[in-house]
Scaffold this active site. Structure first.
Site, PDB file in Angstrom:
ATOM      1  CE  LYS A  43       0.993  -3.666  -6.659  1.00  0.00           C
ATOM      2  NZ  LYS A  43      -0.228  -3.603  -5.885  1.00  0.00           N
TER       3      LYS A  43
HETATM    4  C1  PLP Z   1       0.310  -3.957  -4.334  1.00  0.00           C
HETATM    5  C2  PLP Z   1       0.138  -2.982  -3.275  1.00  0.00           C
HETATM    6  C3  PLP Z   1       0.982  -2.958  -2.158  1.00  0.00           C
HETATM    7  C4  PLP Z   1       2.016  -4.021  -1.891  1.00  0.00           C
HETATM    8  O1  PLP Z   1       3.013  -4.061  -2.864  1.00  0.00           O
HETATM    9  P1  PLP Z   1       4.129  -5.217  -2.785  1.00  0.00           P
HETATM   10  O2  PLP Z   1       5.206  -4.712  -3.701  1.00  0.00           O
HETATM   11  O3  PLP Z   1       3.479  -6.467  -3.310  1.00  0.00           O
HETATM   12  O4  PLP Z   1       4.574  -5.357  -1.392  1.00  0.00           O
HETATM   13  C5  PLP Z   1       0.816  -1.954  -1.229  1.00  0.00           C
HETATM   14  N1  PLP Z   1      -0.140  -1.026  -1.373  1.00  0.00           N
HETATM   15  C6  PLP Z   1      -0.974  -1.011  -2.419  1.00  0.00           C
HETATM   16  C7  PLP Z   1      -1.999   0.054  -2.539  1.00  0.00           C
HETATM   17  C8  PLP Z   1      -0.879  -1.998  -3.401  1.00  0.00           C
HETATM   18  O5  PLP Z   1      -1.731  -2.007  -4.433  1.00  0.00           O
END
Ligand code: PLP
Length: 385
Positions: A185
């Site tokens: 992210k």
């Molecule tokens: C990355 C992601 C998640 C999960 O995030 P984590 O922090 O790795 O648990 C959930 N939903 C979406 C849309 C994502 O892109």
């Protein structure tokens, strides 16, 4: 193609981390307080302010944030949650953790749920709608809320820090928004997540639930010199973030505006160059907001005979690390038993889209090379078939 003089591989993404993050983490280690403490509290205040929310509760991941959001809404066995299949698997999995059934709704060309697809999926057992701001593209939350009156809308904003919806940050006015700080992210704490909302009582309950349901947090007990004795009024979880992570997150947050600005400039350049490649269409801002370009994805038009896998293989051979587009949960074995309506747009996007490299340090030269190689990959297969 493995030539000795092959150009270096262009990565699909790369987190932006500097000496400031390293120093902040070292400072926490020196302080001796490494678990949830003052850094977490400060990160919560600062992040919530940045996304226009009253408060935030830092958690171990966005996945645990989504689970906790559905848990506090009382979602459980026998309930249904409307959710897109087109998302990282964690979105649908969070529904499964509660025992509820995910009801998959289709998306539009932006990758997001629409008021019409949500209205069609809502039924008497619907306990929540879990929408996704897919790859940072804001979903039209007000319009979707109108399509499901009385049903709480949880926003999976894992990818949407810094995106804009109707001239406000994504997260402003959300019933509950869930964020991720995984390195894929824009902002990262290694692993980490947050829930933000505007309801103080709910925030207080979320704080207890992430810490085993304790009525008094470890930090409060410490401040009292051990005089406070906690009770456990409901069954909670250990979903805490550490101060080591939060210290890193606070530094990352100061970079957010610059990261988004840089990504939007690179995306604008991609759009310019891709006018010469009419065989693909690229992700863009929707009418109701602005994306942070968490991912820059392109869709192979129906006229392109090449399989997406072949295009990815050609790009990889040219030293370009692209990725398949967003996955679809309903096509995975773990979801084989889950009934769903036809999801034609979801299936087209998941099978025909790919994510191109986009990161802070991507150079003009590299960006041009990506577009050239994409054009070549798309056309080489066209001739070959
Ligand atoms: C990355 C992601 C998640 C999960 O995030 P984590 O922090 O790795 O648990 C959930 N939903 C979406 C849309 C994502 O892109």
């Amino acid at each position: 193609m493995t030539r000795a003089d092959a150009p270096p591989v262009i990565p699909v993404m790369r987190p932006l981390l500097g000496a400031e993050e390293a120093a902040a983490v070292a400072e926490v280690v020196r302080s001796g307080w490494v678990a949830q403490g003052p850094q977490v509290a400060a990160f919560e205040r600062e992040f919530a302010a940045a996304v226009g929310a009253v408060g935030g509760v830092a958690l171990s991941s966005c996945t645990t944030a989504l689970h906790l959001a559905l848990h506090v809404l009382g979602v459980g066995a026998g309930d249904e949650v409307v959710v897109p299949s087109l998302s990282f698997i964690a979105t649908a999995n969070a529904v499964r953790y509660t025992g509820a059934r995910p009801v998959f709704a289709d998306v539009d060309a932006t990758g997001n749920l629409t008021p019409a697809s949500v209205a069609a999926a809502v039924g008497p057992r619907t306990r929540a709608v879990l929408l996704v701001h897919q790859a940072g593209v804001p979903a039209d939350v007000p319009a979707i809320r109108l399509a499901c009156p009385g049903v709480p809308v949880v926003e999976d904003a894992a990818c949407a820090a810094g995106s804009v919806l109707h001239d406000r940050p994504v997260g402003a006015g959300a019933h509950l928004a869930a964020w991720s700080f995984h390195p894929r992210k824009l902002l990262t704490t290694g692993e980490g997540g947050m829930l933000t909302c505007d309801d103080e009582a709910l925030l207080a309950r979320l704080r207890r639930l992430r810490e085993h349901g304790m009525s008094v947090s470890a930090a409060e007990r410490h401040a009292s010199g051990g005089a406070l004795v906690e009770t456990y009024d409901e069954v909670g979880f250990n979903y805490r973030m550490t101060d080591i992570q939060a210290a890193m997150g606070r530094v990352q947050l100061t970079r957010l505006a610059g990261i988004v600005e840089r990504r939007r400039a690179l995306a604008a350049r991609y759009h310019d160059l891709l006018t010469a490649v009419p065989e693909v269409s690229a992700v863009r801002d929707p009418a109701h907001g602005r994306t942070n370009y968490q991912s820059f994805w392109v869709l192979l038009d129906d006229g392109v005979p090449a399989e997406r896998g072949a295009v990815l293989a050609d790009l990889a051979a040219a030293g370009i690390s692209a990725r398949r587009g967003i996955m679809a949960a309903h096509l995975e074995p773990a979801y084989a038993g889950i009934r769903h309506p036809p999801l034609p747009v979801t299936e087209r996007l998941t099978r025909r889209s790919l994510v191109l490299p986009l990161h802070h340090d991507l150079s003009e030269h590299e960006l041009v090379r990506v577009v050239d190689e994409l054009a070549r990959a798309v056309r080489a297969r066209r001739v070959a078939s």
